[in-house]
Each structure stands twice: as structure tokens, then as C-alpha cells.
Design an enzyme around this catalytic site. Structure first.
Site, PDB file in Angstrom:
ATOM      1  N   SER B 147      -2.784 -33.984 -27.882  1.00 23.95           N
ATOM      2  CA  SER B 147      -2.388 -35.502 -28.057  1.00 23.95           C
ATOM      3  C   SER B 147      -4.209 -35.841 -29.309  1.00 23.95           C
ATOM      4  O   SER B 147      -3.394 -35.615 -30.541  1.00 23.95           O
ATOM      5  CB  SER B 147      -3.452 -36.294 -26.867  1.00 23.95           C
ATOM      6  OG  SER B 147      -3.234 -37.512 -26.917  1.00 23.95           O
ATOM      7  N   ASP B 223       6.668 -38.708 -22.100  1.00 23.62           N
ATOM      8  CA  ASP B 223       5.033 -39.012 -22.047  1.00 23.62           C
ATOM      9  C   ASP B 223       5.189 -40.640 -22.059  1.00 23.62           C
ATOM     10  O   ASP B 223       5.354 -40.958 -22.541  1.00 23.62           O
ATOM     11  CB  ASP B 223       5.004 -38.261 -23.769  1.00 23.62           C
ATOM     12  CG  ASP B 223       3.545 -38.055 -24.149  1.00 23.62           C
ATOM     13  OD1 ASP B 223       3.191 -39.035 -23.890  1.00 23.62           O
ATOM     14  OD2 ASP B 223       3.389 -37.168 -24.676  1.00 23.62           O
ATOM     15  N   HIS B 255       2.524 -36.227 -20.588  1.00 27.28           N
ATOM     16  CA  HIS B 255       1.424 -36.248 -21.471  1.00 27.28           C
ATOM     17  C   HIS B 255       0.358 -35.130 -20.696  1.00 27.28           C
ATOM     18  O   HIS B 255      -0.950 -34.751 -21.215  1.00 27.28           O
ATOM     19  CB  HIS B 255       1.200 -37.692 -21.807  1.00 27.28           C
ATOM     20  CG  HIS B 255       0.333 -37.165 -23.181  1.00 27.28           C
ATOM     21  ND1 HIS B 255       0.331 -37.209 -24.309  1.00 27.28           N
ATOM     22  CD2 HIS B 255      -0.968 -37.312 -23.087  1.00 27.28           C
ATOM     23  CE1 HIS B 255      -0.617 -37.445 -25.342  1.00 27.28           C
ATOM     24  NE2 HIS B 255      -2.001 -37.380 -24.340  1.00 27.28           N
TER      25      HIS B 255
END
Lengths: 277, 277
Positions: B147, B223, B255
Site C-alpha cells: 500500500s 481491494d 487489501h
């Protein structure tokens, strides 16, 4: 039963579910990892993972690293909670009594008796639900656990005859009738008659009934709780009863999930051999 | 440097250490996994793992499942924190600005400029310390992240020429100059001149300089932040610049660390091929 979450994980599904338990009279939450085969509707074997003091269903699910190996072997893994929970459930200020410390038994003493029935929950109530709701082959079950959960795995494997094909444990509380992690809780939950404690002590059960399948035990030599776990009593009982077992003392490891994760591959492979034979 | 903890893990050591950082002017904490070879004094290659928003050094260390594969490959893994921390360090009520959200850059704007220097911390300060204190071969480094940490990994791999042999990312923030996860932070940390933002945007850096080695990118199709991550911009930039890369859209994954853990084996094997060649 209601679904709290379902997340893709190693080609399978890591789910978290809640249901009203008849055994505990409370809502219980559990984690269930289903391998890829189960997504295609194929019935898969089940490995129970029982957690230790202070844990919920979540700790091992996140930190033990079981899912990858379970996916590879095609085995489901169930992560039950460690006690009933809620405002109506008795509790204690100590971390090792009450909520988070159910010790995998059915309490007979007040104030614990109404809800603290983790033996029935793990061996009866939750398996019934799992069989109904998920593509699991309940003829093929094995059990493992960590610390207090290792105690639960060993006592259930020996106490529920014919249920589990194999049993393993990471740093189990082996001899609670002779340990600070045991005497306090057995007295609180079961009362003062120590004869009633024997069916919740892996060392005593080994001497009494044993386990008719393979057993795998790991301890870390630097385990900070090793005096309470009493691995020497378990090793002695395995040897003297000629129990089929592999007992390993792992140099340098402590009591943490780093220890559990380090040997998870071995434990899953051990159970897979029994479950997929 | 002081040792906070060292625990046996997959035959190696999972350590946590703190030190006074010149870059940030604060005490910084980091995790370091050393594989078994390092315990015997052998110098091992280094993989950097940069974490995402709200994380500390600890999350990935516990949940990403990297250590087993790193032990197998004989590679160390460093887990830096995601920002400076402490009462004297500026912060913001939003989870995505301030502490836990350093964005792997050197801030020039007030109130961030004095301490928010994560670019220098990760590329200069911490590597200098690691080279001095541990048996690491700093000629063999690679970098990955999740991320915001995927953003850091990609921008550092392209921004520090010749440093990293390979780069990978799990669900990286790919195009922050065009995303809600980026415009807000770049404006706060670097000011309003958007020309200064370009060296912290993986898509723009790919078009500008690219990376002279292999790149591996994974996204989950489910996600929940995918609109902010902008994988389509990264895929387009890889294709149009002919960057050596494997870009994978993994069906069903979200995610979370379940996604990261599911593909960690692939990422470690990918970096091992570059580091051990």
C-alpha cells in the site's frame, strides 16, 4: 449463524462467523479457514486449532501462519474462541481465569457453571454447526493447540474416543493438576475434589487411557512459562506409557507465535498424513 | 542502538531495535529478521519491507508471514516504522496524515519538515546503522512494501539508482499525484508546487526514469481501496515504457494481510533470485 467476514486467503477463504451456542448460552465467534477444494464444494478434513490464555478466535488466525500450509494440504482449520464472553458472563480480574481462560472444560461451580462449557462447545456444539453449514468431512478430524489450547487439544483427543485421528500441541500446559496454570482454574471451575480434575490433565490421561493415534509435541527451550507447562512430566508420561509420539524440545524458542509459526508447517504436514491417509 | 527484543523464529532471529535517528531527529524503532546463516556470522542479503498507512514496524513482522520464506532463502528482512513518532512530532487527526503516514518522503513544509524525513531515514540513516551493527551484505539489497509502503518501495527503487536489485509491491499506491491517497499528503508535506511531487509518484517515475531490474506487482481484484491505488495507471505505465515487470491482478483478494501473506512466498522467491544470482 451470521457471517462477520470472509476474505480470500491462499486461494481459499478465511471466514469469521458468530452463532448462538446452546452449550455456552452465549453468542460465540469463531474463525474458519477453508482451502480451495472447499470453494468447489468438495468436502475437506478439519483441523481444530485451540488457542491459549487471553486469546480470542483471532490471534492464531492472524499470527500462526497456518493457512498457507492448510491450503497446500487441502485441510480446513477451525479457530474457536477460548471462553464464553459478554456482560452476562462471569469474569475475573486475573488474566488466567474467566473470560479468555475457559480451559476447555465444563464448569460445575458458581459463578462459572452457567456459561463456561467449552468442552461441550468444542466437542459437540460447534462441530454440529460446522457439519451443517460448511463442506467439511467430519469423519476426518484432528486437533492441535497452543499453551492452554495445547492442554485442550490433548485432553479432548484422549477424552472423546474415536473422534480425532491425530493430535499435536505447541507448548501445552501438560500437567495442570500440578501447576499454577491449572490448580487455580480447576479449583475455581470444578471445585475442590481433585479426583474430578484428572480428566482435564494430559499427563494423567496419558497414564489412564492414552491416545490411539500419532502425537506431536513441541516446546521451546527458552519458553518463559516452561515451569508452568511441565514438559518433563509429559515427556516422562509418553515414554513410560509407550505412547506413539514425537516430543521435541526446540532450542532457543520462547512461548510466542514466532515459535508457533516456525513449526506450523511440520504440524500441518503431520496432521495431513493422518487425515489424508 | 538498543535491543528491545530478540526471539527465535524459523531458525533465525526476529529482533526489534530502537535508535536515535539523525534523519528524523527522533528515536526510531525497527524490526529485523536475520536468517540462520547470519547467526553463524555469514553476511546475508537484505530485503526491505515498507508498511502501509497506520502501521508500525510491528504489523508486517507479525502478520505478513515473511520470515519462513526469508529463512529458507537466507535473506534478512528489515521492517522500518512508517513515520517519526513522539509527543514532539507533529500529527493530524486523520489516519492518513502525520504519524503512521510518512509517505516515505522528506517533508519541506511546516509543521512536518523537522521530523518527517522518511526518505532519508530508509535510504540513508537506517542502512548505515544496519551495515554497522549486523552481518548484512549491503551490496545486495532489494525492496518491497504494501500500500503506502508499495509506493515507498517503487519510488525508492527508481529514485536511488543502483541501490536495489529488484523491487516488488503488494497493492501499492501507484499514482499519488492523481489520487486521494497522495494529493492531500503531497500538498501537506511538499507544498503546492506539483512539479515537486513527481519524484514521489511511481507512475510518473516509470515514465521518467524506470527501474533497471525486475519488478513484481500484485493487486487484489476486491481491494476495497483500489480506486485510490490506481493499478490501471501502473499497468499502463509498465506496458507503455516496456518496463521489465510482472503485474498480477489476483481474483477475490482484498487489501488485508491475508492478501499479503498469500503471495509472500512468490515475492521472497522473486527477490531471492535477484539477490542470490
Amino acid at each position: 449463524m451470521r457471517t462477520i467476514s470472509e476474505q480470500a486467503c491462499f486461494g481459499g477463504i478465511q471466514g469469521v462467523y458468530a452463532h448462538d451456542s446452546e452449550a455456552t448460552g452465549t453468542e460465540m465467534t469463531f474463525g474458519l479457514f477453508l482451502p480451495p477444494e472447499a470453494k468447489r464444494g468438495q468436502k475437506v478434513p478439519v483441523l481444530w486449532y485451540l488457542s491459549g490464555l487471553t486469546c480470542t478466535h483471532e490471534n492464531a488466525m492472524i499470527k500462526a501462519g497456518a493457512q498457507g500450509w492448510a491450503a497446500e494440504a487441502g485441510i480446513a482449520v477451525v479457530f474457536p474462541d477460548t471462553s464464553p464472553r459478554g456482560e452476562e458472563v462471569a469474569d475475573h480480574d486475573d488474566y488466567d481465569l474467566g473470560q479468555g481462560a475457559g480451559f476447555y472444560l465444563n464448569a460445575t461451580e458458581e459463578p462459572w457453571a452457567p456459561h463456561y462449557r467449552m468442552w461441550d462447545y468444542v466437542t459437540d456444539d460447534l462441530p454440529t454447526l460446522l457439519a451443517r453449514e460448511f463442506p467439511l468431512d467430519m469423519e476426518r478430524q484432528s486437533i492441535t493447540g497452543h499453551s492452554m489450547g495445547g492442554h485442550g487439544a490433548l485432553t479432548m483427543a484422549m477424552g472423546v474416543k474415536g473422534r480425532y485421528r491425530s493430535v499435536s500441541a505447541f507448548a501445552p500446559i501438560a500437567h495442570p493438576t500440578a501447576s499454577d496454570w491449572g490448580r487455580k482454574q480447576l479449583a475455581a471451575y470444578l471445585g475442590d475434589d481433585e479426583r474430578l480434575w484428572a480428566q482435564h490433565d494430559a499427563v494423567l490421561m496419558l497414564r489412564d487411557v492414552g491416545f490411539p493415534g500419532p502425537m506431536l509435541i513441541d516446546y521451546g527451550s527458552e519458553d518463559e512459562y516452561i515451569d508452568k507447562l511441565m514438559p518433563e512430566a509429559l515427556a516422562e508420561a509418553i515414554a513410560s506409557t509407550r505412547q506413539q509420539a514425537v516430543f521435541r524440545m526446540q532450542p532457543g524458542y520462547d512461548h510466542s507465535y514466532f515459535f508457533v509459526a516456525s513449526f506450523m508447517e511440520d504440524h500441518i504436514a503431520f496432521h495431513a498424513e493422518a487425515l489424508l491417509a
